[in-house]
Design a protein around this motif. Structure first.
Motif, PDB file in Angstrom:
ATOM      1  N   ALA A 388      35.255  46.504  45.168  1.00 41.42           N
ATOM      2  CA  ALA A 388      36.244  45.956  44.235  1.00 41.42           C
ATOM      3  C   ALA A 388      36.380  46.826  42.981  1.00 41.42           C
ATOM      4  O   ALA A 388      37.125  46.489  42.062  1.00 41.42           O
ATOM      5  N   ARG A 389      35.639  47.943  42.953  1.00 40.26           N
ATOM      6  CA  ARG A 389      35.682  48.905  41.841  1.00 40.26           C
ATOM      7  C   ARG A 389      35.323  48.270  40.493  1.00 40.26           C
ATOM      8  O   ARG A 389      35.983  48.487  39.487  1.00 40.26           O
ATOM      9  N   LEU A 390      34.285  47.471  40.551  1.00 41.42           N
ATOM     10  CA  LEU A 390      33.784  46.852  39.321  1.00 41.42           C
ATOM     11  C   LEU A 390      32.656  47.719  38.774  1.00 41.42           C
ATOM     12  O   LEU A 390      31.649  47.968  39.452  1.00 41.42           O
ATOM     13  N   LYS A 391      32.820  48.158  37.542  1.00 40.18           N
ATOM     14  CA  LYS A 391      31.922  49.140  36.949  1.00 40.18           C
ATOM     15  C   LYS A 391      30.474  48.666  36.921  1.00 40.18           C
ATOM     16  O   LYS A 391      29.548  49.436  37.204  1.00 40.18           O
ATOM     17  N   ARG A 392      30.252  47.391  36.570  1.00 39.22           N
ATOM     18  CA  ARG A 392      28.880  46.904  36.414  1.00 39.22           C
ATOM     19  C   ARG A 392      28.112  46.972  37.730  1.00 39.22           C
ATOM     20  O   ARG A 392      26.888  47.162  37.738  1.00 39.22           O
ATOM     21  N   PHE A 393      28.818  46.858  38.869  1.00 39.40           N
ATOM     22  CA  PHE A 393      28.143  46.932  40.160  1.00 39.40           C
ATOM     23  C   PHE A 393      27.803  48.378  40.539  1.00 39.40           C
ATOM     24  O   PHE A 393      26.796  48.634  41.195  1.00 39.40           O
TER      25      PHE A 393
END
Length: 409
Positions: A388-393
């Motif tokens: 999902a292109r979530l930075k924190r992950f």
């Protein structure tokens, strides 16, 4: 014959009670009422000399039926309760209390207060001394209603405090209710028991009038007096009071430590963990880790995002500093056989991801540290997060790549 009559009466009475019980269990209130009527009539027709005291049974069963019966009205309930009060002096005050509860549930506060006043003035020879505690309970509930009236006046005063003369009248009425409530509430909480609602109201009265020392004394007595039964709420009220008074962290920790020992799953354990983590003492920070691990042992905390955030933040700090890794290992050793299935299954990873991505992130971090990068929960959540292109992950994966060998290797 007399013996035959007694035997037949006993059999019919037992059969009737059995039918009543069956009707009650099946919630057939009309049928239960009919059998109870028959039961009472049979008692009235009994001419045996054998002493029979079924009054409490009639009271209990009749109250239950009238409470649930679709055609029951308040007038009928009041009439029934008045009859029950005359059946025996030993139960008079108990019946009065139940009558009051029913009136309160139906919003008839004035009638309830009147009944309490009448019950308080009741006297019957030696029974008065025997039922001293029950009379104190009657007085306490009257004090509770006085507190409610005081609270209403306080609200009026706070909301409409523009008219000086009106303010004075309200304040005088408030103080009148305060005196009556305080006297009765103070008496009941002297008796060892669980008096949560009375203690809370009494402390509220004392705090409003600035009697903080007395309020503290009441709460300390309620929490620490060995004559009182163990009661988690006593420590909750003490902690909340200390917090309102801006007391030291030492005092707050002392109150919450006992609460933790009694109920490790209490919602205030997040507060406890937060306070402990801010301490400079290693033992307190270690206790904070124990507290949050213990809370997450309970199913009610499985999806508590705040709790997982507390745990992930602390274990992450330990991993980065490379100090006190033994704290984590010590907590994990007793849980490694059941926490993976309890918290970190693939099924939970999917559900948490769909319902609360923040929760899934915190849990994934903890799962990765405790079980490594191959953990089902960590693999699924980190994959979905990166997808999902979530930075924190992405940062989570980098963190685990950097530190995993030192934790799980």
């Amino acid at each position: 014959s007399s013996n035959e009559h007694k035997l037949n009466f006993k059999k019919s009475k037992e059969a009737c009670l059995s039918y009543i019980q069956d009707a009650l269990l099946q919630k057939q209130w009309k049928r239960a009422a009919e059998f109870l009527t028959c039961y009472v009539e049979s008692l009235e027709k009994d001419y045996s000399r054998e002493h029979i005291g079924p009054s409490e049974m009639i009271w209990r069963i009749g109250t239950e039926i009238l409470w649930h019966h679709s055609q029951s009205r308040m007038k009928e309930f009041n009439c029934f309760m008045e009859q029950m009060k005359t059946l025996g002096v030993k139960r008079y005050l108990k019946v009065c209390l139940e009558h009051v509860f029913h009136l309160l549930c139906n919003g008839q506060i004035d009638e309830a207060y009147q009944n309490l006043s009448l019950a308080e003035s009741w006297r019957c020879g030696e029974q008065t001394a025997i039922q001293d505690k029950e009379i104190k309970l009657i007085q306490a509930y009257r004090g509770l209603l006085d507190y409610c009236s005081w609270s209403k006046q306080k609200k009026i005063l706070l909301e409409h405090g523009d008219d000086g003369f009106a303010d004075l009248a309200v304040e005088q009425e408030m103080h009148s209710y305060f005196r009556k409530a305080a006297v009765n509430l103070k008496e009941i909480i002297k008796i060892p028991g669980v008096w949560d609602v009375f203690v809370k109201c009494y402390v509220d009265l004392l705090e409003f009038y600035g009697e903080h020392n007395e309020a503290r004394q009441v709460l300390n007595e309620y929490a620490y007096n060995s004559k009182f039964p163990a009661n988690p709420n006593a420590h909750v009220y003490l902690y909340q009071f200390l917090k309102r008074q801006g007391e030291s962290k030492k005092s707050l920790i002392s109150a919450l430590k006992i609460l933790h020992d009694i109920v490790p799953s209490h919602e205030l354990m997040i507060d406890f963990n937060t306070i402990l983590q801010k301490s400079k003492k290693r033992k307190k920070r270690q206790l904070g880790l124990e507290v949050i691990f213990a809370a997450l042992d309970y199913s009610g905390w499985k999806e508590n995002a705040k709790a997982w955030s507390c745990l992930s933040r602390q274990v992450k700090q330990i991993v980065i500093s490379e100090k006190h890794l033994d704290w984590i290992k010590q907590e994990w050793n007793s849980r490694k056989d059941w926490w993976p299935d309890f918290h970190f299954s693939r099924y939970l990873a999917k559900r948490n991801w769909q319902e609360n991505k923040s929760l899934s992130y915190e849990k994934a971090l903890v799962a990765g540290i405790l079980l490594g990068k191959d953990c089902k929960y960590f693999k699924y959540v980190s994959h979905q997060g990166c997808k999902a292109r979530l930075k924190r992950f992405r940062m989570l994966k980098k963190f685990m790549t950097r530190h995993n060998p030192r934790i799980c290797g």
